[in-house]
Design an enzyme around this catalytic site. Structure first.
Site, PDB file in Angstrom:
ATOM      1  N   ASP A 294       8.967   2.536   1.246  1.00  0.00           N
ATOM      2  CA  ASP A 294       8.257   3.477   1.905  1.00  0.00           C
ATOM      3  C   ASP A 294       7.938   3.364   3.823  1.00  0.00           C
ATOM      4  O   ASP A 294       8.005   2.293   3.967  1.00  0.00           O
ATOM      5  CB  ASP A 294       6.967   2.853   0.968  1.00  0.00           C
ATOM      6  CG  ASP A 294       5.637   3.880   1.878  1.00  0.00           C
ATOM      7  OD1 ASP A 294       5.614   4.216   3.096  1.00  0.00           O
ATOM      8  OD2 ASP A 294       4.473   3.328   0.835  1.00  0.00           O
TER       9      ASP A 294
ATOM     10  N   PHE B  76       0.248  -1.207   0.261  1.00  0.00           N
ATOM     11  CA  PHE B  76      -0.084  -0.071   0.588  1.00  0.00           C
ATOM     12  C   PHE B  76       0.502   1.175   0.272  1.00  0.00           C
ATOM     13  O   PHE B  76       2.001   1.444   1.302  1.00  0.00           O
ATOM     14  CB  PHE B  76      -0.377   0.458   0.860  1.00  0.00           C
ATOM     15  CG  PHE B  76      -1.946   1.246   1.309  1.00  0.00           C
ATOM     16  CD1 PHE B  76      -3.259   1.156   0.680  1.00  0.00           C
ATOM     17  CD2 PHE B  76      -1.325   2.054   1.981  1.00  0.00           C
ATOM     18  CE1 PHE B  76      -3.998   2.174   0.940  1.00  0.00           C
ATOM     19  CE2 PHE B  76      -2.614   3.710   1.974  1.00  0.00           C
ATOM     20  CZ  PHE B  76      -3.795   3.295   0.827  1.00  0.00           C
TER      21      PHE B  76
ATOM     22  N   LYS C 278       3.083   9.956   8.163  1.00  0.00           N
ATOM     23  CA  LYS C 278       2.199  10.063   9.033  1.00  0.00           C
ATOM     24  C   LYS C 278       2.729  10.479  10.868  1.00  0.00           C
ATOM     25  O   LYS C 278       2.229  11.430  11.360  1.00  0.00           O
ATOM     26  CB  LYS C 278       2.443   8.619   9.460  1.00  0.00           C
ATOM     27  CG  LYS C 278       1.755   7.722   7.865  1.00  0.00           C
ATOM     28  CD  LYS C 278       1.376   6.129   8.829  1.00  0.00           C
ATOM     29  CE  LYS C 278      -0.105   5.739   7.617  1.00  0.00           C
ATOM     30  NZ  LYS C 278      -1.378   6.198   7.780  1.00  0.00           N
TER      31      LYS C 278
END
Length: 396
Positions: free
Chosen positions: A222, A137, A251
């Site tokens: 990532d 993702f 985040k």
């Protein structure tokens, strides 16, 4: 106004693009959230790994207040002091010399994809393909969505940008087979967060690094969910001792203030020229100030080390639960990015926890994800665990 009224009003005006739970929050403090009716919850989700230092940390609040009075935004034709300070800090922490700021993890990954493509076009004879993992993702913008190896997210939005190939996570032969004469890079999560909290196999990873070196491919990692202490190291790649060519963050960086970052080695970053990529805000003054405050807390309170210790303790605790709770099939993850694989559906367990005052995430049909704040108190951790254990007992 009561919860039901807020939920009703939200249902009338918000797009139905997210499966929202019927709770509206009014405030947060540390690892605790309070809804509009005043009910208290222990937060084991942290805004999906965003609130690494907890909700409304006083130092972050103070930094935001100070920055709001000072300056919020200028054109991207100029720099802000806080922007430079944050870039210097991230470069020092990672050893990657160049930084680009965006507004989200998806945007950071878009930037990484474009940098890899530009590097491949100009430095690798026109190469452009990027290999990613099935069940990965990387975001919901079109480029990041094309990189995300999950057809369920992609089908409604085809045709997607071309140039992506997919391989099976932790299967080196699959990645080797996916390499073509047009491959310029690989993009990998070291723990597949949205894929069910699946950690990378070190032997696979080191084999992939060897393949990258043999074929001259860029290694892109990532770290949107894993970065900044979540796995027990500042960056997940530190567990494996291999620095990537390109890394993305978001985040926990802003702690809820929108910001993402794409970092690259100097030689790779030189592929970008003025006009190749940009964003009007790119985080902005408030986000830069929040990120600097977050990083200071993470460093000074040694939160990566704490995540490593608490993660090991939690794994041992959950494994001991398995003796009386065979409904727990597996415990996996790194640091405070953990999952419980269950023998039953996870959604009802998540909802029961919510009713009892614990926020947890059903990240897969039979898996619960736990990502509490890295500085969660021992008392709040114990309270949340007690709720979870009782719910699992009842579900069993």
């Amino acid at each position: 106004m009561e919860m039901s009224s807020w939920v009703e009003r939200a249902g009338k005006v918000l797009m139905k693009n997210v499966g929202r739970l019927p709770v509206v929050f009014a405030r947060g403090e540390g690892a605790r959230l309070y809804d509009v009716d005043g009910k208290e919850y222990i937060d084991f989700l942290s805004g999906i790994a965003v609130q690494a230092v907890g909700h409304s940390h006083p130092a972050v609040v103070a930094a935001l207040q100070k920055q709001a009075e000072k300056i919020i935004h200028v054109s991207n034709f100029f720099c802000l002091e806080e922007q430079v300070l944050l870039a210097e800090k991230l470069a020092a922490l990672s050893g990657l010399e160049r930084v680009f700021f965006a507004n989200s993890g998806a945007e950071a990954n878009e930037a990484a994809i474009k940098l890899a493509r530009k590097y491949g076009r100009t430095r690798m004879g026109g190469k452009y393909e990027i290999i990613t993992a099935y069940h990965s993702f990387h975001g919901r913008t079109m480029g990041a969505l094309a990189a995300t190896g999950q057809p369920k997210y992609q089908e409604a939005f085809r045709p997607l940008p071309e140039g992506f190939r997919y391989a099976h996570y932790n299967d080196l032969a699959s990645w080797e087979a996916a390499i073509t004469p047009q491959t310029c890079a690989v993009l990998l999560e070291l723990v597949q967060g949205e894929g069910g909290v699946i950690p990378v196999d070190p032997a696979f990873f080191h084999g992939l690094v060897t393949l990258c070196r043999q074929h001259g491919l860029l290694l892109m990692i990532d770290e949107v969910q894993t970065g900044l202490g979540r796995t027990g190291k500042f960056f997940a790649w530190e567990h494996l001792g291999v620095k990537p060519d390109i890394m993305t963050l978001a985040k926990a960086l802003g702690g809820g203030v929108p910001i993402g970052a794409m970092l690259a080695k100097e030689e790779v970053a030189t592929a970008f020229e003025p006009g190749d990529h940009s964003t009007t805000v790119g985080g902005g003054g408030m986000a830069f100030a929040a990120a600097l405050a977050n990083l200071k807390i993470i460093e000074e309170e040694k939160l990566p080390e704490r995540a490593a210790r608490l993660g090991a303790e939690l794994k041992a605790e959950f494994q001991s639960w398995q003796q009386e709770l065979p409904v727990i099939k597996e415990v996996r993850g790194w640091g405070l990015l953990l999952a419980l694989e269950l023998a039953i559906p996870a959604q009802p367990v998540m909802r029961s926890c919510l009713e009892q005052g614990l926020i947890i995430n059903a990240v897969a049909p039979t898996a619960l994800r736990l990502v509490p704040p890295l500085n969660i108190s021992e008392a709040d951790l114990a309270k949340g665990l007690a709720i979870l254990k009782q719910v699992l007992k009842e579900a069993q």
